[in-house]
Design a protein around this motif. Structure first.
Motif, mmCIF file in Angstrom:
data_model
loop_
_atom_site.group_PDB
_atom_site.id
_atom_site.type_symbol
_atom_site.label_atom_id
_atom_site.label_comp_id
_atom_site.label_asym_id
_atom_site.label_seq_id
_atom_site.Cartn_x
_atom_site.Cartn_y
_atom_site.Cartn_z
ATOM 1 N N SER A 1 0.848 -1.198 0.000
ATOM 2 C CA SER A 1 0.000 0.000 0.000
ATOM 3 C C SER A 1 0.880 1.243 0.000
ATOM 4 C CB SER A 1 -0.901 -0.010 1.243
ATOM 5 O OG SER A 1 -1.685 1.153 1.283
ATOM 6 N N TYR A 2 0.679 2.107 -1.014
ATOM 7 C CA TYR A 2 1.442 3.349 -1.098
ATOM 8 C C TYR A 2 0.544 4.532 -0.746
ATOM 9 C CZ TYR A 2 4.615 0.444 -3.911
ATOM 10 O OH TYR A 2 5.449 -0.542 -4.352
ATOM 11 N N GLN A 3 1.142 5.522 -0.152
ATOM 12 C CA GLN A 3 0.417 6.763 0.124
ATOM 13 C C GLN A 3 0.248 7.527 -1.193
ATOM 14 O OE1 GLN A 3 -0.640 7.437 3.192
ATOM 15 N NE2 GLN A 3 -1.504 9.477 2.856
ATOM 16 N N THR A 4 -0.939 7.978 -1.449
ATOM 17 C CA THR A 4 -1.179 8.693 -2.716
ATOM 18 C C THR A 4 -1.741 10.083 -2.516
ATOM 19 O OG1 THR A 4 -3.367 7.681 -2.888
ATOM 20 C CG2 THR A 4 -1.541 6.556 -4.014
ATOM 21 N N ALA A 5 -2.050 10.438 -1.247
ATOM 22 C CA ALA A 5 -2.650 11.759 -1.001
ATOM 23 C C ALA A 5 -2.032 12.379 0.237
ATOM 24 C CB ALA A 5 -4.164 11.629 -0.817
ATOM 25 N N ALA A 6 -2.091 13.704 0.317
ATOM 26 C CA ALA A 6 -1.578 14.405 1.494
ATOM 27 C C ALA A 6 -2.337 13.949 2.735
ATOM 28 C CB ALA A 6 -1.729 15.908 1.293
ATOM 29 N N ASN A 7 -1.639 13.984 3.886
ATOM 30 C CA ASN A 7 -2.258 13.503 5.121
ATOM 31 C C ASN A 7 -2.240 14.546 6.240
ATOM 32 O OD1 ASN A 7 0.457 13.484 5.541
ATOM 33 N ND2 ASN A 7 0.577 11.365 6.258
ATOM 34 N N GLY A 8 -1.758 15.755 5.946
ATOM 35 C CA GLY A 8 -1.736 16.805 6.958
ATOM 36 C C GLY A 8 -3.000 17.655 6.926
ATOM 37 N N GLU A 9 -3.309 18.259 8.068
ATOM 38 C CA GLU A 9 -4.534 19.065 8.153
ATOM 39 C C GLU A 9 -4.476 20.270 7.224
ATOM 40 O OE1 GLU A 9 -5.151 20.068 12.208
ATOM 41 O OE2 GLU A 9 -5.568 18.001 12.832
ATOM 42 N N ARG B 1 1.762 8.700 11.736
ATOM 43 C CA ARG B 1 1.581 7.246 11.808
ATOM 44 C C ARG B 1 0.121 6.854 11.970
ATOM 45 N NH1 ARG B 1 6.777 5.320 12.918
ATOM 46 N NH2 ARG B 1 8.215 7.039 13.339
ATOM 47 N N ASP B 2 -0.139 5.591 11.642
ATOM 48 C CA ASP B 2 -1.476 5.069 11.886
ATOM 49 C C ASP B 2 -1.539 4.501 13.306
ATOM 50 O OD1 ASP B 2 -0.208 2.606 11.891
ATOM 51 O OD2 ASP B 2 -0.958 2.000 9.928
ATOM 52 N N ALA B 3 -2.627 3.857 13.624
ATOM 53 C CA ALA B 3 -2.832 3.367 14.991
ATOM 54 C C ALA B 3 -1.782 2.327 15.400
ATOM 55 C CB ALA B 3 -4.236 2.779 15.111
ATOM 56 N N LYS B 4 -1.159 1.674 14.407
ATOM 57 C CA LYS B 4 -0.136 0.664 14.715
ATOM 58 C C LYS B 4 1.266 1.255 14.691
ATOM 59 C CE LYS B 4 -2.991 -3.117 12.999
ATOM 60 N NZ LYS B 4 -3.126 -4.225 12.023
ATOM 61 N N LEU B 5 1.346 2.584 14.555
ATOM 62 C CA LEU B 5 2.602 3.330 14.540
ATOM 63 C C LEU B 5 3.363 3.177 13.220
ATOM 64 C CD1 LEU B 5 3.884 2.630 18.180
ATOM 65 C CD2 LEU B 5 2.419 4.495 17.347
ATOM 66 N N VAL B 6 2.696 2.757 12.167
ATOM 67 C CA VAL B 6 3.332 2.593 10.860
ATOM 68 C C VAL B 6 3.238 3.896 10.088
ATOM 69 C CG1 VAL B 6 3.316 1.319 8.685
ATOM 70 C CG2 VAL B 6 2.702 0.160 10.834
ATOM 71 N N ARG B 7 4.365 4.344 9.545
ATOM 72 C CA ARG B 7 4.359 5.570 8.751
ATOM 73 C C ARG B 7 3.976 5.263 7.306
ATOM 74 N NH1 ARG B 7 7.928 7.334 5.050
ATOM 75 N NH2 ARG B 7 9.886 6.242 4.683
ATOM 76 N N PRO B 8 3.518 6.264 6.544
ATOM 77 C CA PRO B 8 3.097 5.998 5.149
ATOM 78 C C PRO B 8 4.301 5.805 4.231
ATOM 79 C CG PRO B 8 2.879 8.331 5.674
ATOM 80 C CD PRO B 8 3.243 7.654 6.963
ATOM 81 N N TRP B 9 4.083 5.035 3.181
ATOM 82 C CA TRP B 9 5.127 4.748 2.176
ATOM 83 C C TRP B 9 4.748 5.517 0.914
ATOM 84 C CZ3 TRP B 9 6.309 -0.858 0.058
ATOM 85 C CH2 TRP B 9 7.530 -0.830 -0.654
ATOM 86 N N ALA B 10 5.422 6.615 0.666
ATOM 87 C CA ALA B 10 5.133 7.457 -0.505
ATOM 88 C C ALA B 10 6.253 7.295 -1.520
ATOM 89 C CB ALA B 10 4.995 8.912 -0.092
ATOM 90 N N VAL B 11 5.891 6.947 -2.717
ATOM 91 C CA VAL B 11 6.881 6.740 -3.770
ATOM 92 C C VAL B 11 7.328 8.086 -4.319
ATOM 93 C CG1 VAL B 11 7.297 5.715 -6.034
ATOM 94 C CG2 VAL B 11 5.858 4.518 -4.358
ATOM 95 N N GLY C 1 2.756 16.158 -4.866
ATOM 96 C CA GLY C 1 2.313 16.663 -3.573
ATOM 97 C C GLY C 1 2.874 15.921 -2.382
ATOM 98 N N LEU C 2 3.562 14.824 -2.607
ATOM 99 C CA LEU C 2 4.086 14.026 -1.494
ATOM 100 C C LEU C 2 5.613 14.090 -1.441
ATOM 101 C CD1 LEU C 2 1.818 10.832 -1.596
ATOM 102 C CD2 LEU C 2 1.354 13.099 -0.654
#
Length: 620
Positions: free
Chosen positions: A435-443, A452-462, A467-468
């Motif tokens: 699973s790759y990050q495809t969209a911005a995640n900041g407010e 990070r998500d609830a499991k403390l995993v950070r996003p993987w952006a290619v 925008g990433l």
């Protein structure tokens, strides 16, 4: 020696399990001989396990003790877990091979020896002052079959036009032909294999076929043997099988990940014994989505893999002991950048160059702790040659899911050994989800690479995703923006967060299973390549009515959640290892009050089941 038998009264005896060891000079073709007999046993439907044992030198001096090359095969009509403790049959091609292996042959076992190599020069090289074949005690302890394989090979190739050196190279096929007759293997199939293997050298193919037939016919007509033998097919689960080494299985496991995900698997690696075959085999899998890069050194190998992971590839690198040491700094880089990466470490005898072709389990603590800084990573270990396939897939699954480097431990015993592998249906395989990050995640619409998500995993952006834009590197990063940060509080937060993320991997670690009584006197706890020896020992002791159970650790970090409760259910915990006691040390540190009994061997060979069984009986 036995009374001669004539072909007319010779019978075929059925036996359950046989262990054969072929030994000779490293140039005698013992690995090829063992491999071909293994293929024939697989075609006959036997369960089997092999143990190739060869010197580190590319071409050791002929006739030397340290130049002896061996190949042991255990084949059976029932389920087996090891290549056997001691051979029932020893085929020795020269005095050095005879001297270094005779002690392992079972009393009453069959000794087939090439008398043609027992000349004054070879006897001196092996340290003999007289011919050991003249010792009367030899024939009292073993069934000795003295065969001048060298002379019979020369006779078979008389007039062939081959040189003396080329003729000498064919004598392994005499031994193979004799064993084919002795165990009623399909000679015609092997003749086809020889012609195929030497298709580009027809004179050599013809010579090997002639010598193979000579060996086979010698067994049939020499009247030396009272009987030939037959090992019925094993009752294996239905399916299509192929014989597979651990290194090949590892390569196929990564290729299966590429096929399943449709993503490129990149291997950046540097050749090192006994891991080199992983690089070689994966280089043949381009059509399956595998890309390989042979780097100029170990550091470049893992560096290229980390770069590939940053670029969105499923990345891995392979190595062995000294190479893992060289890669340690870069494993730290993969850890702090939180990029998915699998590091395959095929353990061998150390330290330093050590014993490159011999097996050992001495990299466990190094894999767990051998890095600077606080740098925990998940660690798992394969238990058999075929299991290397599933372990490779599982390691990649965890690396991608948790965005972390993962160390996969195998060893020389698993890497070179082989066993039947049932080709699985794709639906049975572990699911690797990418699973790759495809969209911005900041407010504010920005991209936060360490949010990070609830499991403390950070996003993987290619890189290149609009925008990433972001950067990674070895300097500590801010816990959200990913900008370089020297703030102490942020550093402590990141260190603890990375460690907790690895600890959270425990949700993917199954509970350890126990084979045998759920509580009792002795629990045998194994990990990695000792699985087969320990399981065989436990089954033998259980058959004697002993209160002995067996548990095997696939995951070394995190450890299974139920392990402490399991360990405390037995009066004694015995940990057999091919090292000085690394898992025992780790268990003592992890579970206060648990003090395992150690059983250690550091001789470059697998643990022998009869030695372990004897040690356990003393505890009962």
């Amino acid at each position: 020696m036995s009374t001669p038998a004539t072909p007319s009264d010779r019978k075929i005896e059925q036996v359950d399990t046989v262990t054969i060891r072929f030994v000779g000079d490293s140039g005698d073709g013992m690995q090829l001989t063992g491999t071909e007999f293994t293929k024939a046993s697989a075609l006959a439907g036997n369960d089997l396990a092999t143990f190739p044992d060869y010197p580190a030198e590319i071409r050791a001096p002929a006739g030397s003790l340290f130049g002896v090359s061996g190949y042991q095969l255990n084949f059976s009509s029932r389920d087996i877990h090891t290549p056997g403790d001691a051979p029932d049959v020893l085929v020795a091609m020269n005095p050095a091979a005879f001297k270094t292996n005779l002690a392992d042959l079972k009393v009453g076992g069959m000794l087939i020896v090439n008398t043609g190599a027992f000349n004054a020069q070879n006897l001196e090289k092996a340290g003999y002052k007289s011919n050991p074949l003249d010792d009367a005690a030899l024939k009292q302890n073993y069934k000795v079959f003295a065969v001048d394989i060298s002379a019979l090979t020369e006779a078979a190739l008389q007039g062939s036009g081959l040189s003396a050196k080329e003729i000498a190279r064919c004598k392994n096929y005499f031994a193979l032909g004799l064993m084919f007759w002795l165990y009623n293997r399909d000679a015609e199939h092997e003749i086809g294999n020889i012609n195929k293997k030497f298709a580009k050298k027809p004179p050599i193919a013809a010579a090997n076929v002639a010598v193979f037939k000579a060996g086979y016919n010698f067994g049939e007509t020499s009247e030396l043997f009272h009987a030939s033998y037959e090992v019925p097919a094993a009752k294996l689960a239905p399916g299509v099988y192929r014989n597979m080494t651990g290194n090949y299985a590892t390569a196929l496991g990564f290729a299966a990940v590429a096929r399943q995900t449709g993503r490129q698997v990149f291997l950046g690696s540097y050749p090192i014994t006994p891991a080199t075959e992983i690089l070689q085999e994966m280089s043949n899998l381009k059509e399956d989505g595998v890309v390989t890069f042979q780097a100029e050194d170990e550091i470049a190998g893992i560096g290229s893999a980390i770069g590939a992971a940053f670029g969105g590839a499923l990345a891995c690198t392979s190595t062995s002991g000294p190479g893992l040491a060289l890669k340690s700094e870069m494993i730290g880089l993969a850890c702090i950048t939180e990029l998915p990466l699998v590091i395959v470490n095929v353990q061998r005898g150390g330290p330093s160059t050590g014993m490159p072709t011999k097996t050992e389990q001495a990299d466990l603590l190094f894999s767990l702790y051998g890095r600077h800084g606080e740098c925990p990573v998940p660690v798992l270990a394969a238990q058999s040659p075929a299991d290397c396939f599933y372990s490779a897939m599982e390691a990649m699954k965890i690396a991608v899911k948790w965005m972390t480097p993962v160390i996969l431990l195998t060893d020389g015993y698993l890497a070179n050994g082989s066993e039947p592998f049932r080709i699985p249906d794709p639906s049975e395989l572990p699911k690797v989800k990418v699973s790759y990050q495809t969209a911005a995640n900041g407010e504010a619409g920005e991209f936060l690479p360490y949010k990070r998500d609830a499991k403390l995993v950070r996003p993987w952006a290619v890189p290149g995703t609009a925008g990433l834009e972001h950067r990674v590197g070895g300097l500590e990063k801010d816990s959200l923006s990913g900008m370089v940060s020297y703030d102490g509080a942020n550093h402590e937060k990141m260190v603890r967060t990375r460690a907790q993320k690895v600890a959270n991997v425990v949700e993917d670690v199954p509970d350890v299973k126990v084979s045998g009584p759920e509580k009792g006197k002795v629990l045998l706890l194994s990990w990695g390549g000792t699985y087969g020896s320990v399981r065989t020992t436990a089954e033998a002791l259980q058959a004697e009515g002993k209160s002995v159970a067996h548990a095997h650790l696939r995951w070394l970090n995190p450890l299974p959640k139920n392990l402490g409760a399991v360990l405390r259910s037995y009066e004694k915990v015995v940990i057999p290892e091919v090292n000085a006691g690394q898992l025992a040390f780790y268990v003592r540190a992890s579970f206060p009050g648990v003090d395992p009994v150690q059983f250690n061997r550091i001789n470059g060979k697998p643990i022998k089941t009869f030695e372990l069984a004897a040690a356990v009986r003393e505890l009962l």
